[in-house]
Scaffold this motif. Structure first.
Motif, PDB file in Angstrom:
ATOM      1  N   LEU A 100      30.106 -37.930   3.292  1.00  0.00           N
ATOM      2  CA  LEU A 100      31.374 -37.999   2.571  1.00  0.00           C
ATOM      3  C   LEU A 100      32.380 -36.996   3.149  1.00  0.00           C
ATOM      4  O   LEU A 100      33.558 -37.321   3.336  1.00  0.00           O
ATOM      5  N   CYS A 101      31.914 -35.789   3.468  1.00  0.00           N
ATOM      6  CA  CYS A 101      32.787 -34.788   4.092  1.00  0.00           C
ATOM      7  C   CYS A 101      33.202 -35.239   5.490  1.00  0.00           C
ATOM      8  O   CYS A 101      34.366 -35.083   5.877  1.00  0.00           O
ATOM      9  N   PHE A 102      32.257 -35.774   6.250  1.00  0.00           N
ATOM     10  CA  PHE A 102      32.553 -36.280   7.588  1.00  0.00           C
ATOM     11  C   PHE A 102      33.619 -37.369   7.512  1.00  0.00           C
ATOM     12  O   PHE A 102      34.542 -37.412   8.330  1.00  0.00           O
ATOM     13  N   ASN A 103      33.516 -38.221   6.512  1.00  0.00           N
ATOM     14  CA  ASN A 103      34.514 -39.275   6.340  1.00  0.00           C
ATOM     15  C   ASN A 103      35.907 -38.676   6.169  1.00  0.00           C
ATOM     16  O   ASN A 103      36.863 -39.115   6.806  1.00  0.00           O
ATOM     17  N   LEU A 104      36.022 -37.657   5.317  1.00  0.00           N
ATOM     18  CA  LEU A 104      37.332 -37.052   5.076  1.00  0.00           C
ATOM     19  C   LEU A 104      37.838 -36.237   6.262  1.00  0.00           C
ATOM     20  O   LEU A 104      38.999 -36.317   6.625  1.00  0.00           O
ATOM     21  N   SER A 105      36.960 -35.447   6.852  1.00  0.00           N
ATOM     22  CA  SER A 105      37.398 -34.501   7.875  1.00  0.00           C
ATOM     23  C   SER A 105      37.581 -35.136   9.238  1.00  0.00           C
ATOM     24  O   SER A 105      38.392 -34.668  10.037  1.00  0.00           O
ATOM     25  N   THR A 106      36.844 -36.191   9.531  1.00  0.00           N
ATOM     26  CA  THR A 106      36.834 -36.713  10.885  1.00  0.00           C
ATOM     27  C   THR A 106      37.037 -38.224  10.931  1.00  0.00           C
ATOM     28  O   THR A 106      38.034 -38.696  11.469  1.00  0.00           O
ATOM     29  N   TYR A 107      36.103 -38.964  10.382  1.00  0.00           N
ATOM     30  CA  TYR A 107      36.075 -40.409  10.579  1.00  0.00           C
ATOM     31  C   TYR A 107      37.370 -41.080  10.106  1.00  0.00           C
ATOM     32  O   TYR A 107      38.133 -41.619  10.902  1.00  0.00           O
ATOM     33  N   TYR A 108      37.612 -41.058   8.819  1.00  0.00           N
ATOM     34  CA  TYR A 108      38.801 -41.731   8.287  1.00  0.00           C
ATOM     35  C   TYR A 108      40.074 -41.040   8.780  1.00  0.00           C
ATOM     36  O   TYR A 108      41.060 -41.697   9.105  1.00  0.00           O
ATOM     37  N   ARG A 109      40.039 -39.729   8.845  1.00  0.00           N
ATOM     38  CA  ARG A 109      41.231 -38.975   9.262  1.00  0.00           C
ATOM     39  C   ARG A 109      41.686 -39.387  10.660  1.00  0.00           C
ATOM     40  O   ARG A 109      42.854 -39.721  10.867  1.00  0.00           O
ATOM     41  N   TYR A 110      40.785 -39.332  11.637  1.00  0.00           N
ATOM     42  CA  TYR A 110      41.179 -39.624  13.009  1.00  0.00           C
ATOM     43  C   TYR A 110      41.584 -41.083  13.193  1.00  0.00           C
ATOM     44  O   TYR A 110      42.564 -41.380  13.880  1.00  0.00           O
ATOM     45  N   ILE A 111      40.837 -41.979  12.584  1.00  0.00           N
ATOM     46  CA  ILE A 111      41.173 -43.396  12.707  1.00  0.00           C
ATOM     47  C   ILE A 111      42.510 -43.679  12.027  1.00  0.00           C
ATOM     48  O   ILE A 111      43.371 -44.363  12.570  1.00  0.00           O
ATOM     49  N   SER A 112      42.702 -43.115  10.855  1.00  0.00           N
ATOM     50  CA  SER A 112      43.951 -43.320  10.118  1.00  0.00           C
ATOM     51  C   SER A 112      45.142 -42.743  10.872  1.00  0.00           C
ATOM     52  O   SER A 112      46.212 -43.369  10.941  1.00  0.00           O
ATOM     53  N   GLU A 113      44.970 -41.555  11.450  1.00  0.00           N
ATOM     54  CA  GLU A 113      46.077 -40.950  12.190  1.00  0.00           C
ATOM     55  C   GLU A 113      46.477 -41.811  13.391  1.00  0.00           C
ATOM     56  O   GLU A 113      47.658 -41.942  13.682  1.00  0.00           O
ATOM     57  N   HIS A 114      45.493 -42.393  14.067  1.00  0.00           N
ATOM     58  CA  HIS A 114      45.804 -43.177  15.259  1.00  0.00           C
ATOM     59  C   HIS A 114      46.294 -44.592  14.923  1.00  0.00           C
ATOM     60  O   HIS A 114      47.184 -45.115  15.583  1.00  0.00           O
ATOM     61  N   VAL A 115      45.719 -45.182  13.878  1.00  0.00           N
ATOM     62  CA  VAL A 115      46.011 -46.583  13.578  1.00  0.00           C
ATOM     63  C   VAL A 115      47.110 -46.736  12.524  1.00  0.00           C
ATOM     64  O   VAL A 115      48.059 -47.495  12.722  1.00  0.00           O
ATOM     65  N   MET A 116      46.997 -46.029  11.412  1.00  0.00           N
ATOM     66  CA  MET A 116      47.901 -46.261  10.286  1.00  0.00           C
ATOM     67  C   MET A 116      49.165 -45.397  10.310  1.00  0.00           C
ATOM     68  O   MET A 116      50.244 -45.859   9.948  1.00  0.00           O
ATOM     69  N   ALA A 117      49.027 -44.133  10.704  1.00  0.00           N
ATOM     70  CA  ALA A 117      50.179 -43.223  10.649  1.00  0.00           C
ATOM     71  C   ALA A 117      51.384 -43.746  11.427  1.00  0.00           C
ATOM     72  O   ALA A 117      52.519 -43.634  10.943  1.00  0.00           O
ATOM     73  N   PRO A 118      51.194 -44.340  12.619  1.00  0.00           N
ATOM     74  CA  PRO A 118      52.367 -44.860  13.334  1.00  0.00           C
ATOM     75  C   PRO A 118      53.068 -46.016  12.610  1.00  0.00           C
ATOM     76  O   PRO A 118      54.244 -46.267  12.848  1.00  0.00           O
ATOM     77  N   ILE A 119      52.362 -46.678  11.725  1.00  0.00           N
ATOM     78  CA  ILE A 119      52.970 -47.790  10.986  1.00  0.00           C
ATOM     79  C   ILE A 119      53.873 -47.266   9.865  1.00  0.00           C
ATOM     80  O   ILE A 119      54.966 -47.768   9.646  1.00  0.00           O
ATOM     81  N   PHE A 120      53.397 -46.236   9.157  1.00  0.00           N
ATOM     82  CA  PHE A 120      54.111 -45.765   7.974  1.00  0.00           C
ATOM     83  C   PHE A 120      54.954 -44.517   8.194  1.00  0.00           C
ATOM     84  O   PHE A 120      55.817 -44.208   7.385  1.00  0.00           O
ATOM     85  N   PHE A 121      54.681 -43.769   9.249  1.00  0.00           N
ATOM     86  CA  PHE A 121      55.365 -42.493   9.444  1.00  0.00           C
ATOM     87  C   PHE A 121      55.854 -42.370  10.885  1.00  0.00           C
ATOM     88  O   PHE A 121      55.493 -43.144  11.749  1.00  0.00           O
ATOM     89  N   ASP A 122      56.652 -41.354  11.120  1.00  0.00           N
ATOM     90  CA  ASP A 122      57.139 -41.072  12.467  1.00  0.00           C
ATOM     91  C   ASP A 122      56.036 -40.314  13.215  1.00  0.00           C
ATOM     92  O   ASP A 122      56.088 -39.098  13.370  1.00  0.00           O
ATOM     93  N   TYR A 123      55.028 -41.043  13.626  1.00  0.00           N
ATOM     94  CA  TYR A 123      53.854 -40.466  14.280  1.00  0.00           C
ATOM     95  C   TYR A 123      53.571 -41.283  15.529  1.00  0.00           C
ATOM     96  O   TYR A 123      53.483 -42.508  15.465  1.00  0.00           O
ATOM     97  N   GLN A 124      53.439 -40.620  16.636  1.00  0.00           N
ATOM     98  CA  GLN A 124      53.208 -41.308  17.902  1.00  0.00           C
ATOM     99  C   GLN A 124      51.722 -41.310  18.253  1.00  0.00           C
ATOM    100  O   GLN A 124      51.055 -40.281  18.126  1.00  0.00           O
TER     101      GLN A 124
END
Length: 150
Positions: A100-124
């Motif tokens: 559960l910690c790995f999901n928050l700190s690494t797995y979901y975080r890194y995937i979300s930053e690369h895949v979702m953040a550019p869709i909703f935020f000014d993130y490259q």
């Protein structure tokens, strides 16, 4: 009418995890879709439910809780009829807590930053964000191999 309400994003992985848990535990609940795209979670009213203004939020008869992993732990502790989801054995529970910690700190975080953040935020997207995504996926595969699952 169920006393449990789940404020959720229709297709967000944290929200879906909580919905799956509620379904597995056969808990009746009211699903309240929060439109992330138009910022419904950023309102003063939603902030009263969760000062972090993040989704999902569980309301169990007035007890409000954010963070999907905390919600999953709470539901398993309060409503599970056995220890299938969240065992009492310290080593088994420690592994689950780690994942559960790995999901928050690494797995979901890194995937979300690369895949979702550019869709909703000014993130490259960058080569580094892609590398972090691969690291998260490789770690996940390693944990699956260690546990003997696919």
């Amino acid at each position: 009418m169920p006393s449990i309400k789940l404020y959720s994003v229709s297709d967000g992985p944290p929200s879906l995890a909580v919905q799956q848990c509620l379904k597995y535990l056969k808990i009746d609940y009211t699903l309240i879709n929060v439109d992330f795209g138009i910022g419904e979670h950023m309102t003063e009213d939603f902030e009263k439910k969760n000062p972090q203004k993040e989704i999902p939020v569980l309301d169990d008869d007035g007890f409000q809780l954010g963070e999907s992993n905390a919600i999953l732990q709470y539901l398993a502790d309060k409503y599970a009829k056995d220890q299938t989801l969240y065992p009492k054995d310290l080593k088994e529970r420690a592994l689950i807590n780690h994942r559960l910690c790995f999901n928050l700190s690494t797995y979901y975080r890194y995937i979300s930053e690369h895949v979702m953040a550019p869709i909703f935020f000014d993130y490259q997207r960058t080569p580094l964000s892609l590398k972090k995504t691969h690291i998260a996926l490789n770690n996940f595969n390693t944990y699956l191999k260690r546990s003997g699952t696919k």
